[in-house]
Design a protein around this motif. Structure first.
Motif, PDB file in Angstrom:
ATOM      1  N   ASP A  33       0.785  -1.230   0.000  1.00  0.00           N
ATOM      2  CA  ASP A  33       0.000   0.000   0.000  1.00  0.00           C
ATOM      3  C   ASP A  33       0.820   1.284   0.000  1.00  0.00           C
ATOM      4  N   ALA A  40       3.128   5.436   6.555  1.00  0.00           N
ATOM      5  CA  ALA A  40       1.680   5.227   6.645  1.00  0.00           C
ATOM      6  C   ALA A  40       1.151   5.818   7.940  1.00  0.00           C
ATOM      7  N   ASP A 107      -4.486   5.087   7.113  1.00  0.00           N
ATOM      8  CA  ASP A 107      -4.187   4.182   6.001  1.00  0.00           C
ATOM      9  C   ASP A 107      -4.375   2.726   6.423  1.00  0.00           C
ATOM     10  N   LEU A 132     -11.088   4.898   7.976  1.00  0.00           N
ATOM     11  CA  LEU A 132     -10.150   4.431   6.953  1.00  0.00           C
ATOM     12  C   LEU A 132     -10.288   5.268   5.688  1.00  0.00           C
ATOM     13  N   ARG A 133      -9.174   5.620   5.110  1.00  0.00           N
ATOM     14  CA  ARG A 133      -9.238   6.293   3.813  1.00  0.00           C
ATOM     15  C   ARG A 133      -9.748   5.300   2.768  1.00  0.00           C
ATOM     16  N   GLY A 136      -7.944   2.087   2.109  1.00  0.00           N
ATOM     17  CA  GLY A 136      -7.188   1.733   3.300  1.00  0.00           C
ATOM     18  C   GLY A 136      -7.551   0.345   3.794  1.00  0.00           C
TER      19      GLY A 136
END
Length: 264
Positions: A33, A40, A107, A132-133, A136
C-alpha cells in the motif's frame, strides 16, 4: 519484528510464535500500500504497551495507539522513548466507541484481540470503516470458536465445549433476520468467539471487503512452553511451521485465532 534467537527471553520466544504470522501479514499490507517509502498513518486500537506500534514506528510509520488503560499507555511511552521512536508514536486513552473523535483518517487500522470484547461488533467495524481512507486496510485478529471448542474438550470441560459448539449469533432488537447486523455470540469471561463466516459477514456489513485470512496459533497453544525454553531451535522451527500452515484452508478450523485483512 525480530526473529527469536538463542539469547531471546522465554517471553520473547513465546511472543514470536504467537505474532509471527500476524506480523508478516501486516508487513505485506504496508509493502503493497505504501508507495515510494512514504510513511503510513496507522491506528492501533487496544495497542497496549506497543508490541506492534513500536516496531511499526521503527519502520518509519506514524502510529496512533488508542487504549483504555493509562498504565498501558505509560508503558507504551517508555518503550517508544527507549527505542528512539517517541516522535512517531502517540498514545490516547479511549476505545472503539471514541474512534471517530480521536482519528481523522488512517491508512491502516489494527484491531487485534479487541472485537471479542465489544458489545456490538457490527457497529465497531462500521466505526473503523469510517476512519479508513478509501482503499485503506483493516488488520483484524479475532479468537475463533472452532478451536475454542477443541481446547475446552481437551481440557475435560465437555459441557462448556458443547455449549460453545451450539453457540449461535444473537441479534439485538430490530436486527435483521439474516444476522448481518447482529452480534456474533454472547460475550463471556474470555470474550466472544467468531467463525470465519461470521467475520466475513460482519466486514461486508461494514462496507469492508475481506482480502485474506490466515490461521494463527494452530500449534502454538498445544506445544509445551518448556520445549520452547529448553530445545535449541524449537521456537524458530515452530514459527516456520505456523507460517507454513497459515494459508492452508484445511488448518483454518484448528487455529486459535483468525487474522483477516480487509479493504475499504
Amino acid at each position: 519484528m525480530a526473529q527469536p534467537t538463542a539469547s531471546s527471553s522465554a517471553s520473547e520466544r513465546r511472543q514470536s510464535v504467537r505474532t509471527g504470522v500476524v506480523w508478516d501479514g501486516v508487513r505485506r499490507l504496508l509493502e503493497a500500500d505504501v508507495a515510494d517509502g512514504q510513511p503510513a498513518r496507522i491506528v492501533d486500537i487496544g495497542g497496549g504497551t506497543g508490541g506492534f506500534a513500536v516496531p511499526l514506528a521503527e519502520l518509519g510509520h506514524a502510529v496512533q495507539v488508542i487504549d483504555p488503560s493509562p498504565d498501558a499507555l505509560a508503558s507504551l511511552d517508555r518503550r517508544a522513548r527507549e527505542r528512539g521512536v517517541a516522535d512517531r508514536v502517540t498514545g490516547q486513552q479511549g476505545d472503539l466507541s471514541d474512534l471517530s473523535d480521536l482519528v481523522d483518517e488512517a491508512d491502516l487500522v489494527l484491531c487485534h484481540g479487541v472485537l471479542e470484547m465489544v458489545e456490538d461488533p457490527a457497529a465497531s467495524l462500521a466505526s473503523i470503516a469510517g476512519v479508513l481512507r478509501p482503499g485503506g486496510h483493516l488488520s483484524l485478529l479475532v479468537a475463533q470458536r472452532h478451536a475454542a471448542v477443541v481446547a475446552r474438550a481437551m481440557a475435560g470441560h465437555f459441557q462448556a465445549a458443547r455449549e460453545l459448539l451450539d453457540d449461535v449469533p444473537h441479534r439485538p432488537a430490530g436486527g435483521s433476520a439474516d444476522g448481518q447486523t447482529g452480534q456474533a455470540g454472547p460475550v463471556g469471561r474470555s470474550g466472544r468467539r467468531f467463525t470465519h463466516d461470521e467475520v466475513v459477514d460482519l466486514l461486508a456489513g461494514a462496507g469492508l471487503s475481506p482480502e485474506s485470512v490466515h490461521a494463527v496459533r494452530v500449534f502454538a497453544d498445544l506445544v509445551p512452553g518448556s520445549l520452547l525454553d529448553l530445545e535449541p531451535g524449537a521456537t524458530a522451527a515452530l514459527v516456520e511451521l505456523e507460517k507454513a500452515v497459515a494459508t492452508r484452508p484445511e488448518y483454518l478450523p484448528l487455529a486459535a485465532q483468525l487474522h483477516v485483512t480487509a479493504r475499504r
